[in-house]
Enzyme design. Sequence first.
Site, PDB file in Angstrom:
ATOM      1  N   HIS A   1     -38.555 -68.928  -1.241  1.00  0.00           N
ATOM      2  CA  HIS A   1     -37.306 -68.442  -0.634  1.00  0.00           C
ATOM      3  C   HIS A   1     -37.637 -67.367   0.403  1.00  0.00           C
ATOM      4  O   HIS A   1     -37.674 -66.172   0.088  1.00  0.00           O
ATOM      5  CB  HIS A   1     -36.405 -67.866  -1.735  1.00  0.00           C
ATOM      6  CG  HIS A   1     -34.962 -67.761  -1.362  1.00  0.00           C
ATOM      7  ND1 HIS A   1     -34.139 -68.857  -1.224  1.00  0.00           N
ATOM      8  CD2 HIS A   1     -34.192 -66.679  -1.085  1.00  0.00           C
ATOM      9  CE1 HIS A   1     -32.922 -68.460  -0.905  1.00  0.00           C
ATOM     10  NE2 HIS A   1     -32.931 -67.146  -0.813  1.00  0.00           N
TER      11      HIS A   1
ATOM     12  N   TYR B   1     -39.205 -50.764 -11.230  1.00  0.00           N
ATOM     13  CA  TYR B   1     -38.994 -50.084 -12.507  1.00  0.00           C
ATOM     14  C   TYR B   1     -38.500 -51.017 -13.614  1.00  0.00           C
ATOM     15  O   TYR B   1     -38.684 -50.734 -14.789  1.00  0.00           O
ATOM     16  CB  TYR B   1     -37.984 -48.941 -12.351  1.00  0.00           C
ATOM     17  CG  TYR B   1     -38.412 -47.870 -11.383  1.00  0.00           C
ATOM     18  CD1 TYR B   1     -39.587 -47.142 -11.590  1.00  0.00           C
ATOM     19  CD2 TYR B   1     -37.648 -47.575 -10.258  1.00  0.00           C
ATOM     20  CE1 TYR B   1     -39.987 -46.150 -10.700  1.00  0.00           C
ATOM     21  CE2 TYR B   1     -38.043 -46.595  -9.361  1.00  0.00           C
ATOM     22  CZ  TYR B   1     -39.211 -45.886  -9.585  1.00  0.00           C
ATOM     23  OH  TYR B   1     -39.596 -44.917  -8.711  1.00  0.00           O
TER      24      TYR B   1
ATOM     25  N   ARG C   1     -28.152 -72.048   0.753  1.00  0.00           N
ATOM     26  CA  ARG C   1     -27.962 -70.670   0.328  1.00  0.00           C
ATOM     27  C   ARG C   1     -26.671 -70.424  -0.441  1.00  0.00           C
ATOM     28  O   ARG C   1     -26.682 -69.789  -1.488  1.00  0.00           O
ATOM     29  CB  ARG C   1     -28.005 -69.729   1.557  1.00  0.00           C
ATOM     30  CG  ARG C   1     -29.308 -69.772   2.305  1.00  0.00           C
ATOM     31  CD  ARG C   1     -29.364 -68.763   3.425  1.00  0.00           C
ATOM     32  NE  ARG C   1     -29.390 -67.387   2.932  1.00  0.00           N
ATOM     33  CZ  ARG C   1     -29.548 -66.322   3.715  1.00  0.00           C
ATOM     34  NH1 ARG C   1     -29.677 -66.477   5.010  1.00  0.00           N
ATOM     35  NH2 ARG C   1     -29.564 -65.113   3.206  1.00  0.00           N
TER      36      ARG C   1
END
Length: 566
Positions: free
Chosen positions: A79, A123, A33
Amino acid sequence: ALTVNPNAVVALPIQPLMERSYVNYAVSVITDRALPDVRDGLKPVHRRILYAMYGLGMRPGSQFKKSARMVGDVIGKYHPHGDTSVYDAAVNMAQPWRKRIPLIDGQGNFGSVDGDSPAAMRYTEMRTTKASWAFFDDVEKDTVDYQPNYDGSETEPVVLPVTYPNVWVNGVEGIAVGMATNVLPHNLNETVDALIAWMKNPAITIDDILAIMPGPDFPTGGIVHELDGYRNALETGKGRVRVRAKYHVEKTKRGQDQLILDELPYGVNKARLHATLVEMVKNKVLEDVTMVRDESSKGENRLVLDIKKGSYPEVVFNQIIAQTEAETAFSYNVMLLDGKRPRQLGILEIFERFTAFRREVIQRRTQFLLRQARARLHILSGFIAALSRLDETIATIRANKNSKEANEALQQLLSLDQAQAQAILSLQLSSLTGLQIDEIRSEFNTVSSNVANYEAILASPEKVDAIIVDELREAKQRYGDARKTEISHDTSSITMADMVKKEPCLVHMTHNGYIKRMPATQINVQNRYTQGRAGIVTGDDDYVQSMYSGSTHDLIMLFSEEGVLR
């Protein structure tokens, strides 16, 4: 057979259990990570985002696709973490004020340097940039290893075959367990030139590297100074530099000076800096400023400070530098994954690891292409054999009842194997025209030349290094640009003297021991109808005993009767 009671309680010592669990957790955070790989400069989440976009065909020039679609693929396939963290990582790669070479082309609201948050993923839309799409040019040519995803249903690349040191060009930051990384961005052209210089001369010194790559290069510009820390970072992976805002002075039609801040330090929130400056003017901290305005437009910073008449813009700027984020310190902590182990690396070690990786990529790619070329050459040699005895070949095919018998007959006639015979049987009649026959012979010659070229590359480390250099120069030509951050070897930290106007003054001492500094111009001030100078005022029983002239930047030392410095 041994049976285990699932309800049995097993007593375990808590200390070794906690230690083992914590170590497993720490290793997972570090490798999966928080830290980037020295080879492609990507954290796992960034690599998985780009790989998911590659799988979705989100290539440059194609139609934009919803960010939410990419996020869904990433968390569903590669992931298994929060969608917000994946989207935030993708947004970071799309912000041109964060990345020296953006890896994602975003459409919609992706935030701003004012600290505005991006719009929700439903969006916004995105696709890869030309630079990041090129990461996948060789990914399907057996250049890198693949590993199973978290549930074994998919595979993903362990690393991407990037052609330039992305970790040094784009920089990266991350916090792991017990360690962190912070690599500042640098100019691609300078990085490529420095790497090529190292490849030509592995004994190159840090001074030689500094001459080619003199400092970090931030996408927001500014002025970088105190570069001793940069030299330390090149040598050891640890160091610190300071970045200062850039300004210029303009004059209004009325002759009033305006101080314009047009380049801010990397990562500074422009809206917050503007609010700080407004508050400083309001509280009389910036006494020489009458007004602060933000006249920025898209892609251009412009913070305007109106300066009082008779004041000095340079002094105002020094006051801003000393008390705001207009000057910021950045630390290097080049902690990268090298063979899945975190290591503190200097620039020469980064060049060494990256070049070794590129050599492996080119060798694997060449071996893959060689296998393909040899397989095609094998088929073409069968075509050539058939064309040399075309009439007999056609007659043999027509004389057999089915494809299997014809295959066996061709093998005997032309001394071919099964694959060659089957390829001949798959030829269309249109391929047997004179023009097509010439094309087959031409392709045979071309593929033969390619085989010889691939074999020569694999046999010569010098040829492999030459290819690395060519691909570095190609990346430089495609994605490189001029330096944005100015390098300054003369700029120093702000002192108290920098915050004071430099002007002539007088220092006088009275008989009773009072010391006073006054502007030199004040000595000429007279009240109406008075005689002499009225600039110095003392008590009735006091008078000026001594006077010295100088400037507001001069130092004065006073000693007591006992010889003590005051």
